[in-house]
Motif scaffolding. Structure first.
Motif, PDB file in Angstrom:
ATOM      1  N   ILE A   1     -13.915  11.633  18.445  1.00  0.00           N
ATOM      2  CA  ILE A   1     -13.785  10.795  19.646  1.00  0.00           C
ATOM      3  C   ILE A   1     -14.882  11.213  20.619  1.00  0.00           C
ATOM      4  O   ILE A   1     -14.830  12.286  21.210  1.00  0.00           O
ATOM      5  CB  ILE A   1     -12.393  10.948  20.294  1.00  0.00           C
ATOM      6  N   GLY A   2     -15.893  10.355  20.753  1.00  0.00           N
ATOM      7  CA  GLY A   2     -17.025  10.654  21.619  1.00  0.00           C
ATOM      8  C   GLY A   2     -18.288  10.824  20.790  1.00  0.00           C
ATOM      9  O   GLY A   2     -18.313  11.617  19.851  1.00  0.00           O
TER      10      GLY A   2
ATOM     11  N   GLY B   1     -22.563  16.344  20.982  1.00  0.00           N
ATOM     12  CA  GLY B   1     -21.563  17.105  20.239  1.00  0.00           C
ATOM     13  C   GLY B   1     -21.014  16.290  19.088  1.00  0.00           C
ATOM     14  O   GLY B   1     -21.026  16.713  17.927  1.00  0.00           O
TER      15      GLY B   1
ATOM     16  N   ASP C   1     -20.533   4.156  25.428  1.00  0.00           N
ATOM     17  CA  ASP C   1     -21.583   5.040  25.908  1.00  0.00           C
ATOM     18  C   ASP C   1     -22.175   5.900  24.800  1.00  0.00           C
ATOM     19  O   ASP C   1     -22.192   7.123  24.922  1.00  0.00           O
ATOM     20  CB  ASP C   1     -20.896   5.949  26.962  1.00  0.00           C
TER      21      ASP C   1
ATOM     22  N   GLY D   1     -23.860   9.594  25.048  1.00  0.00           N
ATOM     23  CA  GLY D   1     -23.198  10.435  26.043  1.00  0.00           C
ATOM     24  C   GLY D   1     -24.112  10.857  27.183  1.00  0.00           C
ATOM     25  O   GLY D   1     -25.124  10.213  27.468  1.00  0.00           O
ATOM     26  N   THR D   2     -23.740  11.945  27.821  1.00  0.00           N
ATOM     27  CA  THR D   2     -24.454  12.420  29.003  1.00  0.00           C
ATOM     28  C   THR D   2     -25.889  12.788  28.667  1.00  0.00           C
ATOM     29  O   THR D   2     -26.827  12.371  29.345  1.00  0.00           O
ATOM     30  CB  THR D   2     -23.747  13.668  29.562  1.00  0.00           C
ATOM     31  N   CYS D   3     -26.062  13.588  27.633  1.00  0.00           N
ATOM     32  CA  CYS D   3     -27.387  14.144  27.340  1.00  0.00           C
ATOM     33  C   CYS D   3     -28.415  13.033  27.179  1.00  0.00           C
ATOM     34  O   CYS D   3     -29.478  13.055  27.804  1.00  0.00           O
ATOM     35  CB  CYS D   3     -27.308  15.004  26.079  1.00  0.00           C
TER      36      CYS D   3
ATOM     37  N   LYS E   1     -35.645  15.255  31.403  1.00  0.00           N
ATOM     38  CA  LYS E   1     -36.876  15.896  30.930  1.00  0.00           C
ATOM     39  C   LYS E   1     -38.061  14.944  31.021  1.00  0.00           C
ATOM     40  O   LYS E   1     -39.199  15.355  31.226  1.00  0.00           O
ATOM     41  CB  LYS E   1     -36.702  16.420  29.505  1.00  0.00           C
TER      42      LYS E   1
ATOM     43  N   GLY F   1     -11.075   6.146  22.283  1.00  0.00           N
ATOM     44  CA  GLY F   1      -9.984   6.663  21.469  1.00  0.00           C
ATOM     45  C   GLY F   1      -8.859   7.204  22.326  1.00  0.00           C
ATOM     46  O   GLY F   1      -9.095   7.766  23.405  1.00  0.00           O
TER      47      GLY F   1
ATOM     48  N   GLY G   1     -16.875  15.078  26.431  1.00  0.00           N
ATOM     49  CA  GLY G   1     -17.878  15.433  27.426  1.00  0.00           C
ATOM     50  C   GLY G   1     -17.373  15.688  28.831  1.00  0.00           C
ATOM     51  O   GLY G   1     -16.224  16.105  29.045  1.00  0.00           O
TER      52      GLY G   1
ATOM     53  N   ASP H   1     -18.774  19.857  26.184  1.00  0.00           N
ATOM     54  CA  ASP H   1     -18.472  20.060  27.601  1.00  0.00           C
ATOM     55  C   ASP H   1     -16.970  20.038  27.872  1.00  0.00           C
ATOM     56  O   ASP H   1     -16.494  20.689  28.794  1.00  0.00           O
ATOM     57  CB  ASP H   1     -19.144  18.978  28.452  1.00  0.00           C
TER      58      ASP H   1
ATOM     59  N   LEU I   1     -23.759  22.935  27.375  1.00  0.00           N
ATOM     60  CA  LEU I   1     -25.136  22.644  26.976  1.00  0.00           C
ATOM     61  C   LEU I   1     -25.108  21.746  25.743  1.00  0.00           C
ATOM     62  O   LEU I   1     -24.209  21.872  24.898  1.00  0.00           O
ATOM     63  CB  LEU I   1     -25.880  23.939  26.633  1.00  0.00           C
ATOM     64  N   ALA I   2     -26.135  20.919  25.630  1.00  0.00           N
ATOM     65  CA  ALA I   2     -26.176  19.945  24.535  1.00  0.00           C
ATOM     66  C   ALA I   2     -26.159  20.627  23.167  1.00  0.00           C
ATOM     67  O   ALA I   2     -25.372  20.269  22.285  1.00  0.00           O
ATOM     68  CB  ALA I   2     -27.437  19.098  24.680  1.00  0.00           C
ATOM     69  N   HIS I   3     -27.021  21.610  22.999  1.00  0.00           N
ATOM     70  CA  HIS I   3     -27.133  22.242  21.669  1.00  0.00           C
ATOM     71  C   HIS I   3     -25.891  23.071  21.357  1.00  0.00           C
ATOM     72  O   HIS I   3     -25.546  23.255  20.188  1.00  0.00           O
ATOM     73  CB  HIS I   3     -28.409  23.084  21.583  1.00  0.00           C
TER      74      HIS I   3
HETATM   75  C1  LIG Z   1     -28.840  15.866  34.577  1.00  0.00           C
HETATM   76  C2  LIG Z   1     -28.441  16.672  33.367  1.00  0.00           C
HETATM   77  C3  LIG Z   1     -29.412  17.302  32.618  1.00  0.00           C
HETATM   78  C4  LIG Z   1     -29.042  18.051  31.502  1.00  0.00           C
HETATM   79  N1  LIG Z   1     -30.026  18.682  30.804  1.00  0.00           N
HETATM   80  C5  LIG Z   1     -29.694  19.428  29.744  1.00  0.00           C
HETATM   81  C6  LIG Z   1     -30.700  20.078  28.986  1.00  0.00           C
HETATM   82  O1  LIG Z   1     -31.887  19.974  29.267  1.00  0.00           O
HETATM   83  N2  LIG Z   1     -30.318  20.822  27.929  1.00  0.00           N
HETATM   84  C7  LIG Z   1     -29.007  20.966  27.592  1.00  0.00           C
HETATM   85  O2  LIG Z   1     -28.715  21.670  26.627  1.00  0.00           O
HETATM   86  N3  LIG Z   1     -28.026  20.357  28.286  1.00  0.00           N
HETATM   87  C8  LIG Z   1     -28.347  19.590  29.350  1.00  0.00           C
HETATM   88  N4  LIG Z   1     -27.361  18.956  30.051  1.00  0.00           N
HETATM   89  C9  LIG Z   1     -25.977  19.137  29.619  1.00  0.00           C
HETATM   90  C10 LIG Z   1     -25.685  18.206  28.438  1.00  0.00           C
HETATM   91  O3  LIG Z   1     -25.972  16.880  28.797  1.00  0.00           O
HETATM   92  C11 LIG Z   1     -24.227  18.339  28.031  1.00  0.00           C
HETATM   93  O4  LIG Z   1     -23.925  19.692  27.806  1.00  0.00           O
HETATM   94  C12 LIG Z   1     -23.964  17.555  26.768  1.00  0.00           C
HETATM   95  O5  LIG Z   1     -24.248  16.201  26.960  1.00  0.00           O
HETATM   96  C13 LIG Z   1     -22.510  17.730  26.324  1.00  0.00           C
HETATM   97  O6  LIG Z   1     -22.323  16.996  25.156  1.00  0.00           O
HETATM   98  P1  LIG Z   1     -20.881  16.448  24.732  1.00  0.00           P
HETATM   99  O7  LIG Z   1     -21.092  15.807  23.396  1.00  0.00           O
HETATM  100  O8  LIG Z   1     -19.888  17.490  24.888  1.00  0.00           O
HETATM  101  O9  LIG Z   1     -20.529  15.336  25.813  1.00  0.00           O
HETATM  102  P2  LIG Z   1     -21.270  14.012  26.290  1.00  0.00           P
HETATM  103  O10 LIG Z   1     -22.739  14.051  25.989  1.00  0.00           O
HETATM  104  O11 LIG Z   1     -20.889  13.805  27.699  1.00  0.00           O
HETATM  105  O12 LIG Z   1     -20.655  12.876  25.380  1.00  0.00           O
HETATM  106  C14 LIG Z   1     -19.299  12.526  25.446  1.00  0.00           C
HETATM  107  C15 LIG Z   1     -19.158  11.093  25.011  1.00  0.00           C
HETATM  108  O13 LIG Z   1     -17.799  10.792  24.774  1.00  0.00           O
HETATM  109  C16 LIG Z   1     -17.511   9.505  25.311  1.00  0.00           C
HETATM  110  N5  LIG Z   1     -16.073   9.393  25.536  1.00  0.00           N
HETATM  111  C17 LIG Z   1     -15.327   9.953  26.516  1.00  0.00           C
HETATM  112  N6  LIG Z   1     -14.020   9.653  26.355  1.00  0.00           N
HETATM  113  C18 LIG Z   1     -13.955   8.891  25.231  1.00  0.00           C
HETATM  114  C19 LIG Z   1     -12.884   8.271  24.549  1.00  0.00           C
HETATM  115  N7  LIG Z   1     -11.628   8.390  24.975  1.00  0.00           N
HETATM  116  N8  LIG Z   1     -13.173   7.563  23.432  1.00  0.00           N
HETATM  117  C20 LIG Z   1     -14.455   7.438  22.965  1.00  0.00           C
HETATM  118  N9  LIG Z   1     -15.484   8.001  23.593  1.00  0.00           N
HETATM  119  C21 LIG Z   1     -15.246   8.724  24.704  1.00  0.00           C
HETATM  120  C22 LIG Z   1     -18.343   9.472  26.585  1.00  0.00           C
HETATM  121  O14 LIG Z   1     -18.513   8.165  27.067  1.00  0.00           O
HETATM  122  C23 LIG Z   1     -19.628  10.096  26.061  1.00  0.00           C
HETATM  123  O15 LIG Z   1     -20.431   9.128  25.449  1.00  0.00           O
HETATM  124  C24 LIG Z   1     -27.691  18.172  31.146  1.00  0.00           C
HETATM  125  C25 LIG Z   1     -26.699  17.526  31.892  1.00  0.00           C
HETATM  126  C26 LIG Z   1     -27.082  16.774  32.990  1.00  0.00           C
HETATM  127  C27 LIG Z   1     -26.016  16.060  33.781  1.00  0.00           C
END
Ligand SMILES: Cc1cc2nc3c(=O)[nH]c(=O)nc-3n(C[C@H](O)[C@H](O)[C@H](O)COP(=O)(O)OP(=O)(O)OC[C@H]3O[C@@H](n4cnc5c(N)ncnc54)[C@H](O)[C@@H]3O)c2cc1C
Ligand SMILES: NC(=O)c1ccc[n+]([C@@H]2O[C@H](COP(=O)([O-])OP(=O)(O)OC[C@H]3O[C@@H](n4cnc5c(N)ncnc54)[C@H](O)[C@@H]3O)[C@@H](O)[C@H]2O)c1
Length: 561
Positions: A84-85, A89, A111, A114-116, A125, A192, A224, A404, A411-413
């Motif tokens: 889910i998401g 990640g 989306d 996601g955030t990254c 970047k 989800g 996220g 997250d 962090l993304a990685h």
């Molecule tokens: C401005 C900024 C710059 C950044 N720069 C860096 C960087 O340079 N290097 C780095 O390592 N990290 C960076 N980060 C942090 C990085 O973006 C996050 O750590 C990373 O995106 C986390 O990944 P994730 O998969 O956990 O969540 P996310 O990338 O947030 O993805 C989660 C996804 O799940 C979806 N979602 C949520 N709920 C549901 C649901 N119920 N059903 C289906 N989908 C759902 C969301 O819409 C989203 O698409 C940065 C963050 C920001 C805000």
């Protein structure tokens, strides 16, 4: 509570076979029946739940693999794995699940990326890269020292810079989705909601075959985070905004207050000052960049703050912010002392960027209905394998959370690596443990800052507690031919290690391409290579990697060449 489902047929963790299992009561769904049973208690670890299904509908026919576990799975579940998401990640987990032959679906919500990809790493970047070029070209003295003169002023086109950042985000988003589809991962545009740890309701969407509920042997939550805005601060998305809006670069304010000097604050101060803004930091901690190693933060302040149009207030909170009207009325910020809470200043600026951290996003997941008590700040409690923990403290069988949302390392990685580690478990490698201590991080300012492991203060505390002597060795950019050739010879690489064993405890770099240089140390930490062995590794001359070589050799009592 927005959950659904009731009780049904659960799998036995011990035998892997199905048995009638009255599990837990949740509110009723459109399709389910209300449960009149009492709350379940006294579960033995790990917890198992019902499959949340009374009526089985036809299974998906997309079984393309011959893996025997999948054949077993197909009789019972729609998928081996539902994620889910679809941020980094979820994407990392899905790619690895494909490698392992797991039949996988990813729910993207609205989306993908996601955030990254959409509001984080990628567009930020791109902005930093463009802003960095502007800064370079405007650094007439530095250019002149290399024999380059630039006639006339350096201009930038704000809209074109914004297009560069946002165009890149949409390109990467497309690549991310296509890469999954090309591998045969089912990408489902739906949000989800958990019906049980192994059953997911698709909100606002359906599968290709029209189903609105799917089941899986395992489910990963990868939903996220979103910006966290302190109480008292009102955002309007135009004059008071978070990184979500700032990345659009709708305008470049003359004077912008940045609340918070963490990663986002620091990276945006780099962008804004390069594009001509004046920045005022408002930081609650007693010093700027409080999460950085103290010595590195001091050097970063000399390189990234002092020479730029930046002033700051530390040890204070932005307790109240009232939006303004762009070009007409200022944003008003009340600043109070972090401890006494006395008003110390009122600022009037053109804009305010709120960069005070992020909070996990679990809205609509119905995770509490699984018996989960969210941690402080709303993070999903997980163990070291990323298994979601029930409020009893026991892991909930087949339910995982990465990225997250679990708050281990935002962090993304790290999110992607956690996804890989879950899939390793699902594929039988239960020994695998992700070592968060060896995951590096970087701040992409000019110059960059990077780090892995303990800060010097943490390493000192560890040395005291464990009774060993801490070693510290430093390499300098000023002594590095490549950095001198680039005319960017500021900064250091600091290596912290155990004197008895040579074990690396932490490495911190500030200087040109620090974000790339950190990996030699991070990989050595992960592989357990002691610093005395690293000192014999050969580095290409002339490269910036020789800064690391100098530090490793210093640790081993050898002179660098
Ligand atoms: C401005 C900024 C710059 C950044 N720069 C860096 C960087 O340079 N290097 C780095 O390592 N990290 C960076 N980060 C942090 C990085 O973006 C996050 O750590 C990373 O995106 C986390 O990944 P994730 O998969 O956990 O969540 P996310 O990338 O947030 O993805 C989660 C996804 O799940 C979806 N979602 C949520 N709920 C549901 C649901 N119920 N059903 C289906 N989908 C759902 C969301 O819409 C989203 O698409 C940065 C963050 C920001 C805000
Ligand atoms: N290059 C990267 O890897 C990168 C870049 C951007 C973001 N990120 C991730 O995004 C997350 C969020 O970044 P961030 O910079 O918003 O958070 P952060 O946690 O890095 O920094 C927040 C800062 O705000 C301060 N603060 C909090 N409340 C305050 C208040 N009311 N007044 C004044 N100061 C206050 C804190 O003391 C802290 O210094 C981070 O966890 C980071 O992992 C990573």
């Amino acid at each position: 509570m927005s959950g659904a489902f009731v009780f049904g047929w659960g799998a036995s963790a011990a035998t892997g076979r199905w048995r009638a299992n009255r599990a837990q009561c949740w509110p009723v769904s459109e399709t389910g029946r209300r449960c009149s049973g009492q709350r379940h208690s006294g579960w033995a670890p790990p917890l198992t739940f019902a499959s949340a299904r009374f009526h089985r509908r036809p299974r998906s026919r997309t079984l393309s693999r011959s893996v025997s576990s999948s054949m077993r799975m197909a009789a019972e579940f729609d998928y081996d794995l539902v994620i889910i998401g679809a941020g980094v990640g979820g994407h990392g987990a899905a790619l690895h699940a494909h490698n392992k032959g797991l039949k996988t679906a990813v729910l993207t919500g609205k989306d993908p990326g996601g955030t990254c990809v959409n509001r984080g790493c990628v567009p930020s970047k791109a902005l930093l890269a463009a802003a960095g070029r502007v800064r370079d070209l405007r650094a007439a003295d530095r250019m002149r020292a290399m024999g380059i003169s630039i006639d006339g002023r350096v201009h930038y086109d704000r809209q074109a810079v914004s297009n560069h950042a946002n165009g890149l985000a949409s390109r990467v988003r497309g690549n991310l989705v296509n890469s999954l589809k090309a591998l045969g991962v089912d990408v489902i545009e739906a949000r989800g909601r958990l019906l049980s740890p192994r059953a997911v309701q698709l909100v606002d969407g359906r599968t290709a075959s029209g189903a609105t509920e799917i089941t899986a042997r395992d489910v990963i939550l990868a939903t996220g985070s979103v910006p966290s805005i302190p109480p008292g601060i009102r955002t309007d998305g135009e004059t008071v905004f978070t990184s979500d809006e700032a990345l659009r670069l709708d305008w470049v304010p003359d004077w912008v207050a940045i609340v918070g000097s963490g990663y986002i604050g620091l990276e945006f101060s780099d962008v804004y000052t390069a594009l001509g803004s004046q920045v005022t930091f408002i930081e609650a901690a007693p010093r700027l960049m409080p999460a950085l190693d103290a010595e590195i933060a001091r050097i970063a302040e000399r390189l990234l703050i002092a020479p730029r149009s930046i002033d700051y207030h530390t040890g204070v909170f932005a307790s109240k912010i009232v939006p303004g009207v762009a070009g007409k009325a200022p944003v008003r910020i009340e600043v109070v002392h972090a401890e006494s809470k006395q008003l110390v200043d009122t600022l009037e600026v053109d804009a305010a960027l709120i960069a005070t951290g992020r909070r996990p996003y679990t809205e609509g997941l119905a995770i509490e209905a699984m018996g989960v008590e969210l941690l402080r700040g709303g993070f999903v409690p997980t163990d070291e394998h990323m298994r979601v923990l029930h409020k009893s403290g026991q892991p909930i069988e087949h339910l995982w959370c990465i990225g997250d949302a679990n708050g281990k390392m935002m962090l993304a990685h790290a999110a992607s690596a956690q996804g890989v580690s879950v899939v390793e478990h699902l594929s039988g490698n239960s020994e695998y443990r992700l070592n968060h201590q060896a995951i590096p991080a970087a701040c992409f300012t000019h110059p960059e800052i990077s780090m892995v492991g303990d800060t010097e203060q943490q390493a000192q505390e560890r040395a005291k507690a464990d009774g060993f002597e801490l070693g510290k060795a430093v390499g300098h950019f000023r002594a590095n031919s490549k950095a001198l050739a680039e005319n960017e010879a500021e900064g250091i690489a600091k290596v912290l290690y155990r004197k008895d064993s040579g074990q690396l405890l932490g490495v911190h770099i500030v200087g040109l391409h620090a974000a790339d240089l950190i990996h030699e140390a991070a990989n050595a930490m992960s592989a357990g290579i002691p610093v005395h062995q690293l000192a014999f590794a050969v580095h290409t001359h002339p490269t910036l990697s020789e800064v690391m070589d100098e530090a490793f050799k210093a640790a081993a009592g050898m002179a660098a060449h």
